[in-house]
Design an enzyme around this catalytic site. Sequence first.
Site, PDB file in Angstrom:
ATOM      1  N   CYS A   2      -1.049  -4.283 -17.034  1.00  0.00           N
ATOM      2  CA  CYS A   2      -0.427  -4.262 -18.350  1.00  0.00           C
ATOM      3  C   CYS A   2      -1.248  -3.399 -19.303  1.00  0.00           C
ATOM      4  O   CYS A   2      -2.404  -3.092 -19.055  1.00  0.00           O
ATOM      5  CB  CYS A   2      -0.324  -5.677 -18.897  1.00  0.00           C
ATOM      6  SG  CYS A   2       0.415  -6.860 -17.752  1.00  0.00           S
ATOM      7  N   ARG A  27       0.986   2.920 -16.715  1.00  0.00           N
ATOM      8  CA  ARG A  27       0.458   1.762 -16.005  1.00  0.00           C
ATOM      9  C   ARG A  27       1.554   0.966 -15.302  1.00  0.00           C
ATOM     10  O   ARG A  27       1.269   0.149 -14.441  1.00  0.00           O
ATOM     11  CB  ARG A  27      -0.271   0.835 -16.988  1.00  0.00           C
ATOM     12  CG  ARG A  27      -1.603   1.398 -17.445  1.00  0.00           C
ATOM     13  CD  ARG A  27      -2.192   0.567 -18.571  1.00  0.00           C
ATOM     14  NE  ARG A  27      -3.564   1.005 -18.801  1.00  0.00           N
ATOM     15  CZ  ARG A  27      -4.609   0.205 -18.694  1.00  0.00           C
ATOM     16  NH1 ARG A  27      -4.460  -1.043 -18.356  1.00  0.00           N
ATOM     17  NH2 ARG A  27      -5.824   0.659 -18.918  1.00  0.00           N
ATOM     18  N   TRP A  75       3.533  -6.309 -17.184  1.00  0.00           N
ATOM     19  CA  TRP A  75       3.964  -6.306 -15.791  1.00  0.00           C
ATOM     20  C   TRP A  75       3.958  -7.761 -15.342  1.00  0.00           C
ATOM     21  O   TRP A  75       2.920  -8.407 -15.313  1.00  0.00           O
ATOM     22  CB  TRP A  75       3.027  -5.463 -14.937  1.00  0.00           C
ATOM     23  CG  TRP A  75       3.434  -5.346 -13.512  1.00  0.00           C
ATOM     24  CD1 TRP A  75       4.626  -4.925 -13.015  1.00  0.00           C
ATOM     25  CD2 TRP A  75       2.616  -5.646 -12.368  1.00  0.00           C
ATOM     26  NE1 TRP A  75       4.614  -4.935 -11.650  1.00  0.00           N
ATOM     27  CE2 TRP A  75       3.398  -5.372 -11.224  1.00  0.00           C
ATOM     28  CE3 TRP A  75       1.314  -6.103 -12.194  1.00  0.00           C
ATOM     29  CZ2 TRP A  75       2.915  -5.562  -9.940  1.00  0.00           C
ATOM     30  CZ3 TRP A  75       0.836  -6.281 -10.916  1.00  0.00           C
ATOM     31  CH2 TRP A  75       1.639  -6.002  -9.803  1.00  0.00           C
ATOM     32  N   ASN A 101      -3.608  -9.463 -20.444  1.00  0.00           N
ATOM     33  CA  ASN A 101      -3.491  -8.930 -19.089  1.00  0.00           C
ATOM     34  C   ASN A 101      -4.207  -9.882 -18.145  1.00  0.00           C
ATOM     35  O   ASN A 101      -5.287 -10.372 -18.463  1.00  0.00           O
ATOM     36  CB  ASN A 101      -4.164  -7.553 -18.963  1.00  0.00           C
ATOM     37  CG  ASN A 101      -3.495  -6.501 -19.803  1.00  0.00           C
ATOM     38  OD1 ASN A 101      -2.396  -6.696 -20.312  1.00  0.00           O
ATOM     39  ND2 ASN A 101      -4.165  -5.379 -19.966  1.00  0.00           N
ATOM     40  N   GLY A 102      -3.642 -10.107 -16.955  1.00  0.00           N
ATOM     41  CA  GLY A 102      -4.313 -10.945 -15.968  1.00  0.00           C
ATOM     42  C   GLY A 102      -3.522 -12.188 -15.631  1.00  0.00           C
ATOM     43  O   GLY A 102      -2.325 -12.300 -15.933  1.00  0.00           O
ATOM     44  N   GLU A 488      -0.765   7.456   4.839  1.00  0.00           N
ATOM     45  CA  GLU A 488      -0.670   7.854   3.439  1.00  0.00           C
ATOM     46  C   GLU A 488       0.621   8.614   3.158  1.00  0.00           C
ATOM     47  O   GLU A 488       1.258   8.408   2.119  1.00  0.00           O
ATOM     48  CB  GLU A 488      -1.889   8.704   3.050  1.00  0.00           C
ATOM     49  CG  GLU A 488      -1.846   9.301   1.655  1.00  0.00           C
ATOM     50  CD  GLU A 488      -1.877   8.266   0.540  1.00  0.00           C
ATOM     51  OE1 GLU A 488      -1.695   8.660  -0.630  1.00  0.00           O
ATOM     52  OE2 GLU A 488      -2.073   7.059   0.827  1.00  0.00           O
ATOM     53  N   LYS A 492       3.460   7.400   0.448  1.00  0.00           N
ATOM     54  CA  LYS A 492       3.961   8.211  -0.666  1.00  0.00           C
ATOM     55  C   LYS A 492       5.482   8.253  -0.671  1.00  0.00           C
ATOM     56  O   LYS A 492       6.114   8.156  -1.725  1.00  0.00           O
ATOM     57  CB  LYS A 492       3.387   9.634  -0.590  1.00  0.00           C
ATOM     58  CG  LYS A 492       1.955   9.737  -0.991  1.00  0.00           C
ATOM     59  CD  LYS A 492       1.773   9.447  -2.473  1.00  0.00           C
ATOM     60  CE  LYS A 492       0.373   8.988  -2.788  1.00  0.00           C
ATOM     61  NZ  LYS A 492       0.077   7.606  -2.396  1.00  0.00           N
ATOM     62  N   GLU A 495       6.729   4.893  -1.875  1.00  0.00           N
ATOM     63  CA  GLU A 495       6.411   4.584  -3.263  1.00  0.00           C
ATOM     64  C   GLU A 495       7.333   5.281  -4.256  1.00  0.00           C
ATOM     65  O   GLU A 495       7.757   4.664  -5.242  1.00  0.00           O
ATOM     66  CB  GLU A 495       4.961   4.977  -3.573  1.00  0.00           C
ATOM     67  CG  GLU A 495       3.922   4.054  -2.978  1.00  0.00           C
ATOM     68  CD  GLU A 495       2.515   4.504  -3.298  1.00  0.00           C
ATOM     69  OE1 GLU A 495       1.710   3.657  -3.713  1.00  0.00           O
ATOM     70  OE2 GLU A 495       2.221   5.702  -3.143  1.00  0.00           O
ATOM     71  N   HIS A 511       5.141   2.243  22.416  1.00  0.00           N
ATOM     72  CA  HIS A 511       4.976   0.790  22.525  1.00  0.00           C
ATOM     73  C   HIS A 511       5.928   0.062  21.576  1.00  0.00           C
ATOM     74  O   HIS A 511       5.550  -0.943  20.966  1.00  0.00           O
ATOM     75  CB  HIS A 511       3.523   0.398  22.251  1.00  0.00           C
ATOM     76  CG  HIS A 511       2.569   0.923  23.279  1.00  0.00           C
ATOM     77  ND1 HIS A 511       2.483   0.394  24.555  1.00  0.00           N
ATOM     78  CD2 HIS A 511       1.691   1.957  23.236  1.00  0.00           C
ATOM     79  CE1 HIS A 511       1.572   1.071  25.241  1.00  0.00           C
ATOM     80  NE2 HIS A 511       1.078   2.026  24.460  1.00  0.00           N
ATOM     81  N   LYS A 610      -0.266   0.891 -11.943  1.00  0.00           N
ATOM     82  CA  LYS A 610      -1.344   1.810 -11.590  1.00  0.00           C
ATOM     83  C   LYS A 610      -2.523   1.090 -10.945  1.00  0.00           C
ATOM     84  O   LYS A 610      -3.098   1.558  -9.983  1.00  0.00           O
ATOM     85  CB  LYS A 610      -1.822   2.558 -12.837  1.00  0.00           C
ATOM     86  CG  LYS A 610      -2.929   3.575 -12.570  1.00  0.00           C
ATOM     87  CD  LYS A 610      -2.446   4.688 -11.663  1.00  0.00           C
ATOM     88  CE  LYS A 610      -3.526   5.693 -11.350  1.00  0.00           C
ATOM     89  NZ  LYS A 610      -3.101   6.642 -10.304  1.00  0.00           N
TER      90      LYS A 610
END
Length: 615
Positions: A2, A27, A75, A101-102, A488, A492, A495, A511, A610
Site C-alpha cells: 500500500c 505499488r 491493497w 500498511n501491513g 522467469e 513475465k 504477470e 515426464h 510491487k
Amino acid sequence: MCGIVGYVGPRFATPILLDGLQRLEYRGYDSAGIAVLNLAGEIEIEKTEGKLQRLLDAVGDDGPVGFLGLGHTRWATHGLPNEINAHPHSDCERRIVLVHNGIIENYSDLREKLLSRGHSFVSETDTEVLAHLFEEEYDTLVREGYGKPVLPEAVRRGLQKVQGAYGIGAFCRDEPQVLVGARRFSPLIVGLGRGENYLASDMPAIMRHTRRALVVDDEEVVTLTPQGVSIRTLEGEEQQREPLQITWDLEAAEKGGYPHFYLKEVHEQPQAITDTLRGRLDGPRVSLSEWAHLDLGKVDRVNIVACGSSHYAGMAGKLLFERWAGLPVEVDVASEFRYRAPLLDERTLVVFVTQSGETADTLAGFRLAREKGAVTVGITNVVGSSITRGADATFHLQAGPEIGVVATKTYATELVVLVLMALDLARRRGALSDAEVSKVVGELRQLPSKLEAALETQDHAAEVAKRYSDRNGFFFLGRNLGYPTALEGALKLKEISYIHAEGYAGGELKHGPIAMLDPGFPVFAIIPRSGIYDKLLSNIQEVRAREAHVLAVATEGNEAIRTSAEEVFYVPETLEELNPVLTVIPLQLFAYYMALERGCDVDQPRNLAKSVTVE
C-alpha cells in the site's frame, strides 16, 4: 504494498496528498482515500474503490481545505476491496484518523475486547482496530493530565499491544499541527522541508517537495510538526538520525517518453548494469567492499532465500556459487524457508535477495537465520530498507527506482550481483585462478553494450506477439542456467498478459508436460551456446515431433537453429555463465507486446503489488 503520504505545514494538504498518491500508483492498489483536518477543525474523509482517478473525480475542485492530512492507496488483506474498507479509518468520534500498511495479526482478539468496551466498527479491516486502540489510549492520557501532544504517546502505548506488521500515519483533530508515523516491517520515511514536513511509504511520493529524508526504523514512532521531527522507540527512548540526501531526480521516477514504465525499465537495463558494476571491478579483478569485513573462510555451505523473480535469480546464483566457488548451495522460496527447519549455523552463508528489502516472507527467513547465528547478506535495490539495517553485509543493486510492478532491471542486476559474489567468493577460496576471474570480468565490462544489442529484438518481439496473442498457454524450456530464465520468462508472460505459462527444465518435458503439446501450443526454448546445447536441441525435436511451434532464444550466428524453430530471437555471444542476463531480454519484450495485444495494464497488473510486505 500500500501507499502512504502525509503532510503538515502551511500549505493546503489536499493537492500534495493527491499528487503523492499518483506517484505511488505503481505499488498496486484496489482503493484510495484522503483525510484532511479542515479549517473548521473537523476531519473530512474522501475515499473510493478502484483506480485513483475515481478519487480525483470525487474530490474535484471542492476538496477538503486544511493544512494537515493523510492519503492512502490500499491493497486488500482483511476485508473486500470496497469503499467502506478503504483507508483512512477513524475512531468512534472521528477524532483520530489513520492509514496503515501491513497486517495486525492479533486484530481479532483486540477487536473483540474493544467491542466489549463499547466501541463501534464500520469496516472489516484490521486497520480500524488501531484507530479505536489509539482512541482508548488517548482518552486515558488526557484523564491523567498528559501534556500535549498526546497522540504520539497514545500511538506508542497502543502499538505495544499490537502483533504483526505495520507502517502507519495518524493525526488527531485536537492537535492540528501534529502528524504521527510508526513502523514495524513496513517501510516508512519522513521528508524534511522548511516549515513543513512529510510522511510517506516511498520517496517518489514527496520528491517534488524535498530531497532530504529520514528513514523510520522498526518499532519507532515519529512525530512531525511544521517546526521539526522527533523519533522515539516503542520503549520511549529518543533517537537521533542523520537525514539522507536523495540524489536521483524525479524524472527517473517518470516514464521518460516511453508508453509504460515497464518498457522504460527494460531499456534502462544497460545503464542499470553499468551502475551495478560501478566500483565493484578493479582492473581485471572483482573488488567487493560490501563484505570485505566478513570472515567467509569459515563458510562451508550457502543458502539463497528469495521470492518470485528474485528466487529465479537465486537459482542461477546457486549454479555459479557451486561451479566457481565449489560450495554446496540450497535455494529456497522464502515463504517456505523457515517451515522446513533449515540447518543453519555460523558456518552457513545465507543470501537474501529482495528488490524492495521489505518482502515479509524474506524478512521472516532473515530473522530465523540471524537467530541461528548464520552469516547474513542482503541483496536489495532500496537504500535504508529493513534488510539493509540488520544483515551482516548488504549489496545494493544500484539500479535506480523501478516503478513498474513486475521486475525487469532489478532481476538483471540481481543476476549480476550474484555473479560478482560468486566470483569474489571463488577468488577468496582459491577456486578460480586470476586469469579465470579476469576473463569473466572482461565479459562483465561488455555486458551493457551487449544488452543494447539484445534490445534490438524489440521489433521482432512485437511482430511475433501479433501472431501468437490468441494463444492461451505457453511452455518455456531451458536447461542448467537456461532453466531459471525459462521460469522467469513464463512468470513475465503470466504477470502482465494473464496467459498461462509454465517453465520447465528441458529434460522434464517427457515426464508429463509433453501431453499438452499440439499445433496450437507454442514452446519457448532458451538455447544459447553452452555445454548442454545439444541436450536442449534434442528436447526441441521432441516438441517439433508433436507439431508444436518453437520460439527460440539463441546466440547470434547460430543459423542452424532456424531449421528447428518457427521464430528465433538472437542475443550476442557471451560466457555461458552470463547468458541469463542477455537471454531474458527477448522474453521481457515478448511478454510486453503480448500484454499490449491483449489490452492488459502493463504497469499495474491485476492482483499484484510491487512489494509484498505481508505473509
